[in-house]
Design a protein around this motif. Structure first.
Motif, mmCIF file in Angstrom:
data_model
loop_
_atom_site.group_PDB
_atom_site.id
_atom_site.type_symbol
_atom_site.label_atom_id
_atom_site.label_comp_id
_atom_site.label_asym_id
_atom_site.label_seq_id
_atom_site.Cartn_x
_atom_site.Cartn_y
_atom_site.Cartn_z
ATOM 1 N N UNK A 1 6.761 5.803 10.969
ATOM 2 C CA UNK A 1 6.460 5.400 12.344
ATOM 3 C C UNK A 1 5.369 6.287 12.943
ATOM 4 N N UNK A 2 5.374 7.552 12.573
ATOM 5 C CA UNK A 2 4.383 8.481 13.092
ATOM 6 C C UNK A 2 3.033 8.334 12.396
ATOM 7 N N UNK A 3 3.048 7.963 11.109
ATOM 8 C CA UNK A 3 1.829 8.036 10.310
ATOM 9 C C UNK A 3 1.121 6.711 10.042
ATOM 10 N N UNK A 4 1.837 5.590 10.016
ATOM 11 C CA UNK A 4 1.178 4.304 9.781
ATOM 12 C C UNK A 4 0.701 3.763 11.132
ATOM 13 N N UNK A 5 -0.611 3.692 11.311
ATOM 14 C CA UNK A 5 -1.149 3.309 12.621
ATOM 15 C C UNK A 5 -1.791 1.923 12.611
ATOM 16 N N UNK A 6 -2.099 1.394 11.431
ATOM 17 C CA UNK A 6 -2.754 0.092 11.372
ATOM 18 C C UNK A 6 -2.354 -0.696 10.149
ATOM 19 N N UNK A 7 -2.268 -2.002 10.293
ATOM 20 C CA UNK A 7 -1.929 -2.908 9.194
ATOM 21 C C UNK A 7 -2.851 -4.118 9.286
ATOM 22 N N UNK A 8 -3.479 -4.461 8.175
ATOM 23 C CA UNK A 8 -4.336 -5.648 8.153
ATOM 24 C C UNK A 8 -3.877 -6.579 7.033
ATOM 25 N N UNK A 9 -3.978 -7.882 7.291
ATOM 26 C CA UNK A 9 -3.565 -8.901 6.330
ATOM 27 C C UNK A 9 -4.809 -9.616 5.817
ATOM 28 N N UNK A 10 -4.958 -9.655 4.500
ATOM 29 C CA UNK A 10 -6.127 -10.297 3.904
ATOM 30 C C UNK A 10 -5.955 -11.814 3.892
ATOM 31 N N UNK A 11 -7.022 -12.513 3.491
ATOM 32 C CA UNK A 11 -7.007 -13.983 3.468
ATOM 33 C C UNK A 11 -6.050 -14.534 2.417
ATOM 34 N N UNK A 12 -5.611 -13.697 1.473
ATOM 35 C CA UNK A 12 -4.645 -14.150 0.469
ATOM 36 C C UNK A 12 -3.264 -13.512 0.664
ATOM 37 N N UNK A 13 -3.030 -12.958 1.846
ATOM 38 C CA UNK A 13 -1.687 -12.497 2.198
ATOM 39 C C UNK A 13 -1.319 -11.100 1.763
ATOM 40 N N UNK A 14 -2.282 -10.349 1.227
ATOM 41 C CA UNK A 14 -2.001 -8.960 0.855
ATOM 42 C C UNK A 14 -2.130 -8.065 2.085
ATOM 43 N N UNK A 15 -1.483 -6.911 2.022
ATOM 44 C CA UNK A 15 -1.433 -6.011 3.178
ATOM 45 C C UNK A 15 -2.082 -4.677 2.850
ATOM 46 N N UNK A 16 -2.904 -4.220 3.762
ATOM 47 C CA UNK A 16 -3.511 -2.885 3.669
ATOM 48 C C UNK A 16 -3.126 -2.102 4.915
ATOM 49 N N UNK A 17 -3.014 -0.790 4.776
ATOM 50 C CA UNK A 17 -2.567 0.047 5.894
ATOM 51 C C UNK A 17 -3.506 1.223 6.100
ATOM 52 N N UNK A 18 -3.525 1.696 7.345
ATOM 53 C CA UNK A 18 -4.283 2.894 7.687
ATOM 54 C C UNK A 18 -3.301 3.980 8.120
ATOM 55 N N UNK A 19 -3.607 5.209 7.713
ATOM 56 C CA UNK A 19 -2.706 6.327 7.991
ATOM 57 C C UNK A 19 -3.341 7.287 8.996
ATOM 58 N N UNK A 20 -2.514 7.811 9.880
ATOM 59 C CA UNK A 20 -3.004 8.772 10.873
ATOM 60 C C UNK A 20 -3.457 10.064 10.174
ATOM 61 N N UNK A 21 -4.659 10.506 10.458
ATOM 62 C CA UNK A 21 -5.127 11.787 9.940
ATOM 63 C C UNK A 21 -5.871 11.701 8.627
ATOM 64 N N UNK A 22 -5.825 10.557 7.944
ATOM 65 C CA UNK A 22 -6.528 10.396 6.666
ATOM 66 C C UNK A 22 -7.347 9.118 6.713
ATOM 67 N N UNK A 23 -8.495 9.107 6.004
ATOM 68 C CA UNK A 23 -9.364 7.937 6.067
ATOM 69 C C UNK A 23 -9.254 7.032 4.843
#
Length: 240
Positions: free
Chosen positions: A168-190
């Motif tokens: 909850x503290x570290x996952x700040x973003x979630x994106x869904x691709x056109x084929x339904x896969x999920x990518x995430x962004x973490x707080x403090x790391x690029x």
């Protein structure tokens, strides 16, 4: 001549007195005037304000003070508060000292969804929740082609993140691709976390935590461009 049972008579008299006193106190209590209101939130967030709840309390009356308790339809008042989109449930009751009290449990957002031109919260039960004018929830932002992922599975993923203090503290973003896969962004790391589909959630996050512990210890964490969790048996990384 039949002997009088004075014990039974005394018990009957005591019972009559108790009933009388109870009826008298109940009548006096019902006729008491509401002198003040008190709104209490069961949580620390303020997606709805006390002023708004007070307005909901009085919407069926000219005021919340100077009203006889007997004339209060508490169930109706509760329902009027429950209809507010920020409220999960409310309990309204009148105290002996003439106070109309409302205890409000607010809905808990677990993510903020950006879908087309719409932006709203998703709550713990998977329902849409409007944004608040009074407080912004610190939850992951979900973007992308959201319609491509199963809504129930996405809800399970977001709920898992919300229930885990570290995630909850570290996952700040979630994106869904056109084929339904999920990518995430973490707080403090690029780096980008390639999660794949919202399946094997527990296993993937356990792998991620184990990897992160080792990578931070070895000071290699800043060298990575992507962290791939799609394969439940291993974590695959690519460097910058």
């Amino acid at each position: 001549m039949k002997k009088i049972n004075w014990n039974n008579i005394r018990l009957a008299l005591i019972l009559c007195v108790v009933v009388f006193l109870y009826s008298f106190s109940s009548k006096r209590n019902a006729e008491r005037m509401i002198k003040t209101t008190d709104v209490e939130f069961a949580d620390s967030e303020n997606y709805i304000t006390k002023d708004i709840v007070n307005k909901l309390l009085i919407q069926n009356f000219d005021a919340t003070t100077g009203i006889q308790k007997v004339k209060l339809d508490l169930n109706k008042v509760e329902k009027s508060i429950d209809k507010n989109p920020m409220v999960e449930r409310a309990e309204v009751y009148a105290t002996i000292d003439g106070k109309l009290k409302a205890v409000v449990v607010q809905r808990k957002p677990i993510a903020r969804i950006f879908e087309g031109s719409q932006s709203y919260y998703l709550d713990q039960r998977g329902g849409k929740m409007p944004l608040s004018d009074h407080e912004t929830a610190r939850v992951p932002i979900v973007t992308g082609d959201i319609a491509k992922v199963d809504a129930k599975k996405l809800q399970q993923l977001l709920g898992y993140i919300y229930d885990d203090a570290f995630l909850r503290k570290n996952i700040i973003g979630i994106s869904v691709t056109s084929y339904g896969a999920i990518a995430m962004q973490s707080r403090g790391y690029d780096y980008e976390i390639m999660f794949g589909g919202p399946i094997n959630i527990d296993r993937k996050f356990k792998n991620y935590k184990a990897f992160l512990q080792d990578a931070v210890r070895d000071t290699l964490i800043t060298n990575y461009k992507t962290i791939n969790l799609k394969f439940t048996q291993q974590v695959v990384c690519t460097k910058k």
